[in-house]
Design a protein around this motif. Structure first.
Motif, PDB file in Angstrom:
ATOM      1  N   MET A 176      51.200  48.902   2.716  1.00  0.00           N
ATOM      2  CA  MET A 176      51.985  50.072   3.145  1.00  0.00           C
ATOM      3  C   MET A 176      53.236  49.624   3.901  1.00  0.00           C
ATOM      4  N   GLY A 177      54.379  50.167   3.544  1.00  0.00           N
ATOM      5  CA  GLY A 177      55.618  49.767   4.194  1.00  0.00           C
ATOM      6  C   GLY A 177      55.741  50.321   5.602  1.00  0.00           C
ATOM      7  N   LEU A 178      56.726  49.768   6.323  1.00  0.00           N
ATOM      8  CA  LEU A 178      56.945  50.193   7.712  1.00  0.00           C
ATOM      9  C   LEU A 178      57.314  51.673   7.784  1.00  0.00           C
ATOM     10  N   GLY A 179      58.182  52.070   6.832  1.00  0.00           N
ATOM     11  CA  GLY A 179      58.625  53.469   6.813  1.00  0.00           C
ATOM     12  C   GLY A 179      57.459  54.421   6.636  1.00  0.00           C
ATOM     13  N   ALA A 180      56.555  54.060   5.721  1.00  0.00           N
ATOM     14  CA  ALA A 180      55.396  54.933   5.474  1.00  0.00           C
ATOM     15  C   ALA A 180      54.491  54.993   6.697  1.00  0.00           C
ATOM     16  N   SER A 181      54.345  53.834   7.371  1.00  0.00           N
ATOM     17  CA  SER A 181      53.503  53.811   8.582  1.00  0.00           C
ATOM     18  C   SER A 181      54.074  54.706   9.665  1.00  0.00           C
ATOM     19  N   ILE A 182      55.401  54.601   9.829  1.00  0.00           N
ATOM     20  CA  ILE A 182      56.057  55.431  10.860  1.00  0.00           C
ATOM     21  C   ILE A 182      55.920  56.915  10.502  1.00  0.00           C
ATOM     22  N   ALA A 183      56.092  57.209   9.201  1.00  0.00           N
ATOM     23  CA  ALA A 183      55.968  58.608   8.758  1.00  0.00           C
ATOM     24  C   ALA A 183      54.555  59.126   9.016  1.00  0.00           C
ATOM     25  N   GLN A 184      53.564  58.261   8.762  1.00  0.00           N
ATOM     26  CA  GLN A 184      52.165  58.657   8.962  1.00  0.00           C
ATOM     27  C   GLN A 184      51.884  58.919  10.446  1.00  0.00           C
ATOM     28  N   MET A 185      52.423  58.019  11.286  1.00  0.00           N
ATOM     29  CA  MET A 185      52.236  58.190  12.729  1.00  0.00           C
ATOM     30  C   MET A 185      52.917  59.463  13.212  1.00  0.00           C
ATOM     31  N   GLY A 186      54.099  59.706  12.665  1.00  0.00           N
ATOM     32  CA  GLY A 186      54.834  60.923  13.044  1.00  0.00           C
ATOM     33  C   GLY A 186      54.071  62.172  12.648  1.00  0.00           C
ATOM     34  N   ALA A 187      53.510  62.142  11.434  1.00  0.00           N
ATOM     35  CA  ALA A 187      52.756  63.309  10.959  1.00  0.00           C
ATOM     36  C   ALA A 187      51.527  63.535  11.832  1.00  0.00           C
ATOM     37  N   ALA A 188      50.858  62.429  12.187  1.00  0.00           N
ATOM     38  CA  ALA A 188      49.664  62.552  13.037  1.00  0.00           C
ATOM     39  C   ALA A 188      50.031  63.101  14.414  1.00  0.00           C
ATOM     40  N   THR A 189      51.155  62.619  14.950  1.00  0.00           N
ATOM     41  CA  THR A 189      51.607  63.101  16.268  1.00  0.00           C
ATOM     42  C   THR A 189      51.925  64.589  16.218  1.00  0.00           C
ATOM     43  N   LEU A 190      52.608  64.984  15.127  1.00  0.00           N
ATOM     44  CA  LEU A 190      52.944  66.404  14.973  1.00  0.00           C
ATOM     45  C   LEU A 190      51.685  67.261  14.861  1.00  0.00           C
ATOM     46  N   ALA A 191      50.689  66.734  14.121  1.00  0.00           N
ATOM     47  CA  ALA A 191      49.436  67.489  13.948  1.00  0.00           C
ATOM     48  C   ALA A 191      48.740  67.660  15.296  1.00  0.00           C
ATOM     49  N   VAL A 192      48.699  66.579  16.086  1.00  0.00           N
ATOM     50  CA  VAL A 192      48.055  66.664  17.407  1.00  0.00           C
ATOM     51  C   VAL A 192      48.814  67.650  18.297  1.00  0.00           C
ATOM     52  N   ALA A 193      50.158  67.576  18.238  1.00  0.00           N
ATOM     53  CA  ALA A 193      50.973  68.486  19.054  1.00  0.00           C
ATOM     54  C   ALA A 193      50.741  69.933  18.638  1.00  0.00           C
ATOM     55  N   ARG A 194      50.648  70.150  17.319  1.00  0.00           N
ATOM     56  CA  ARG A 194      50.437  71.515  16.818  1.00  0.00           C
ATOM     57  C   ARG A 194      49.079  72.057  17.271  1.00  0.00           C
ATOM     58  N   GLU A 195      48.060  71.189  17.161  1.00  0.00           N
ATOM     59  CA  GLU A 195      46.712  71.637  17.538  1.00  0.00           C
ATOM     60  C   GLU A 195      46.600  71.843  19.046  1.00  0.00           C
ATOM     61  N   THR A 196      47.236  70.950  19.819  1.00  0.00           N
ATOM     62  CA  THR A 196      47.203  71.107  21.277  1.00  0.00           C
ATOM     63  C   THR A 196      47.928  72.389  21.676  1.00  0.00           C
ATOM     64  N   GLY A 197      49.078  72.617  21.041  1.00  0.00           N
ATOM     65  CA  GLY A 197      49.831  73.843  21.324  1.00  0.00           C
ATOM     66  C   GLY A 197      49.039  75.074  20.925  1.00  0.00           C
ATOM     67  N   GLY A 198      48.396  75.010  19.763  1.00  0.00           N
ATOM     68  CA  GLY A 198      47.606  76.142  19.266  1.00  0.00           C
ATOM     69  C   GLY A 198      46.459  76.489  20.199  1.00  0.00           C
ATOM     70  N   THR A 199      45.750  75.447  20.662  1.00  0.00           N
ATOM     71  CA  THR A 199      44.625  75.722  21.568  1.00  0.00           C
ATOM     72  C   THR A 199      45.148  76.248  22.910  1.00  0.00           C
ATOM     73  N   GLY A 200      46.306  75.733  23.328  1.00  0.00           N
ATOM     74  CA  GLY A 200      46.906  76.221  24.580  1.00  0.00           C
ATOM     75  C   GLY A 200      47.262  77.695  24.496  1.00  0.00           C
ATOM     76  N   VAL A 201      47.871  78.073  23.375  1.00  0.00           N
ATOM     77  CA  VAL A 201      48.245  79.487  23.177  1.00  0.00           C
ATOM     78  C   VAL A 201      46.984  80.359  23.160  1.00  0.00           C
TER      79      VAL A 201
END
Lengths: 258, 250
Positions: free
Chosen positions: A1-26
């Motif tokens: 897996m290339g560096l770009g794909a790894s960064i994209a995967q990490m970004g997607a995971a971070t966004l998912a965690v942020a979305r879920e944390t925000g959702g539970t907070g709301v």
């Protein structure tokens, strides 16, 4: 897996965690808004208390009993080596009441009640039952989430108090059997060293754990998509995120409350 | 009764309705047909107030959803009975309790009156004697009937039926559609029915709308619809026409 794909995967995971944390907070905010003044279904609350509290009692007591036994077996080597038998009650009480009791029972509660709640609400969501309530102008948060929230917080607090007591009784029995620490010595060292503030901390922790398990399970349940497989995904997410949240909240509550 | 104008809805960035416009007059029974994924269920959800349009105007029973407050929207929803594709029956309640539930929540009737009315509607859909059963002890067709009884037990001015015949055999499917037509005849409700039973729908509807690609491509009386020469209508009806020889609309 290339560096770009790894960064994209990490970004997607971070966004998912942020979305879920925000959702539970709301969702937590919406629940709290309906608690003051109270706006929820009393019959549903009674049903939830029965199912989540009373019907969880046997498994929680069994878990607590085993925890007490294991605690003494594990402590045996060190207590024996340093000649600290008279302090066994204190050690067992400190670990059980302040840490092991609330955390292990919360994890057990999350696996039993949290998973069930996510599956129940997830099924209601994918089979349009939640929309059915909306069509009757019934607020799903007041009707479904708030009773579950209250029931989980109250049940876990009560179960933790009972579980702690059961774990200590089993620890005292085991201490008597394998270390010959008599009951009087065990309970005296416990009551001298452990005060109401320790019990209070335990109850506060269990209330916080109950709240996060409730919000997580309701959030993932109500946001279920994709039919029956989606329900499985929601249950999985509930158990994993609740376990992580329990440890994170445990860290901060221990840090802040001592 | 129902006015939708240039409605756009998307789910997670995927468009579901793309400028859909529709007018349904009071007392009509509008059959909605269209290929899978064309936006039929989303259309029902917009009318039920369950999905908010990204843009466009939805006026249902005199209430403009785009400007209505939460309270006004809830009041409007109380005037709409919805039969969902998945039945949406409350599994922990008996058939009687399921049908009583809307009356308990939306009316001030006492318990005997509520039960009496619910029993009437259960009998109307042919399920007398099934009152004490739980939904998981019913067949698919019986569940649909309970869902139909629950949707119309409050005599709502608007009744939405989202694919009430999905997965049913042709005989049961036709029975359900006939029941819906009967309810409309008795109560004078405005009825929207989404169904994949095209022939059945043509036999009970006063008008037919074809939803295609998130838009209403054709909306006509049943007779007018059959005469349509529009390419998509002809193609859809050709695909939907029934697989036995010598079949005709008449």
């Amino acid at each position: 897996m290339g560096l770009g794909a790894s960064i994209a995967q990490m970004g997607a995971a971070t966004l998912a965690v942020a979305r879920e944390t925000g959702g539970t907070g709301v969702l937590l905010g919406r629940v709290l808004r309906r608690l003051f003044p109270p706006r929820f279904d009393g019959r549903e609350l009674r049903r939830c208390l029965l199912r989540m509290g009373y019907q969880s009692l046997s498994i929680m007591v069994a878990t607590a009993f085993v925890v007490g036994v294991i605690l003494v077996i594990q402590a045996f080597v060190f207590v024996d080596r340093y000649g600290m038998r008279s302090q066994l009650g204190y050690g067992a009480g400190f670990v059980t009441i302040r840490e092991l009791g609330p955390v292990l029972l919360a994890l057990m509660f999350s696996g039993r009640v949290g998973a069930y709640t996510a599956a129940e609400l997830g099924t209601m969501t994918v089979t349009d039952q939640v929309d059915g309530l909306r069509c009757l102008a019934i607020d799903p948060i007041s009707y479904l989430v708030v009773p579950r929230f209250i029931a989980m917080v109250v049940s876990l607090m009560a179960l933790t108090v009972i579980g702690n007591a059961v774990a200590l009784v089993s620890a005292s029995i085991m201490g008597d059997i394998i270390m010959e620490v008599d009951q009087h010595t065990f309970w005296t060292s416990l009551f001298v060293m452990i005060g109401p503030s320790d019990v209070f901390l335990s109850v506060i922790k269990s209330a916080l754990f109950g709240a996060i398990i409730a919000v997580n399970s309701c959030y993932f349940g109500l946001s279920t998509t994709g039919g029956a497989p989606g329900v499985g995904v929601s249950v999985n997410r509930t158990v994993v995120s609740s376990a992580v949240a329990v440890f994170v909240v445990d860290f901060f509550s221990t840090f802040v409350l001592g | 009764m129902i006015d939708l104008l240039d409605i756009h809805v998307s789910h997670d960035g995927v468009p579901a309705l793309c400028g859909l416009s529709l007018h349904v007059g009071k007392g009509a029974l509008l059959g909605i047909i269209g290929p899978g994924g064309s936006g039929k269920s989303t259309l029902c959800r917009v009318v039920a107030g369950l999905v908010h349009a990204d843009s466009g105007v939805a006026i249902v029973n005199g209430v403009d959803y785009s400007t209505a407050s939460r309270r006004e929207l809830q009041a409007a929803q109380r005037q709409i009975g919805v039969q969902f594709q998945n039945d949406a029956l409350f599994e922990h309640m008996t058939v009687l309790d399921n049908v009583c539930y809307p009356l308990t929540r939306l009316t001030t009737l006492d318990r005997p009156a509520i039960e009496g009315r619910a029993r009437e509607h259960i009998a109307m859909v042919g399920l007398a004697g099934f009152e004490d059963r739980l939904p998981n002890r019913l067949s698919g067709g019986q569940r649909r009937r309970v869902a139909l009884a629950r949707a119309c037990v409050t005599d709502p001015p608007i009744l939405l039926c989202d694919d009430p015949t999905a997965g049913l055999d042709p005989v049961t499917s036709r029975q359900i559609l006939d029941m819906i037509a009967g309810i409309r005849y008795q109560s004078g409700s405005t009825v929207l029915v989404v169904s994949s039973d095209v022939v059945g729908l043509f036999s009970v509807s006063t008008r037919i709308a074809l939803v295609w690609g998130g838009k209403v491509l054709e909306e006509e009386t049943t007779a007018g619809f059959k005469q349509s020469r529009r390419e998509e209508v002809v193609r859809f009806l050709d695909d939907a026409r029934l697989p036995f020889a010598g079949w005709s609309w008449d």
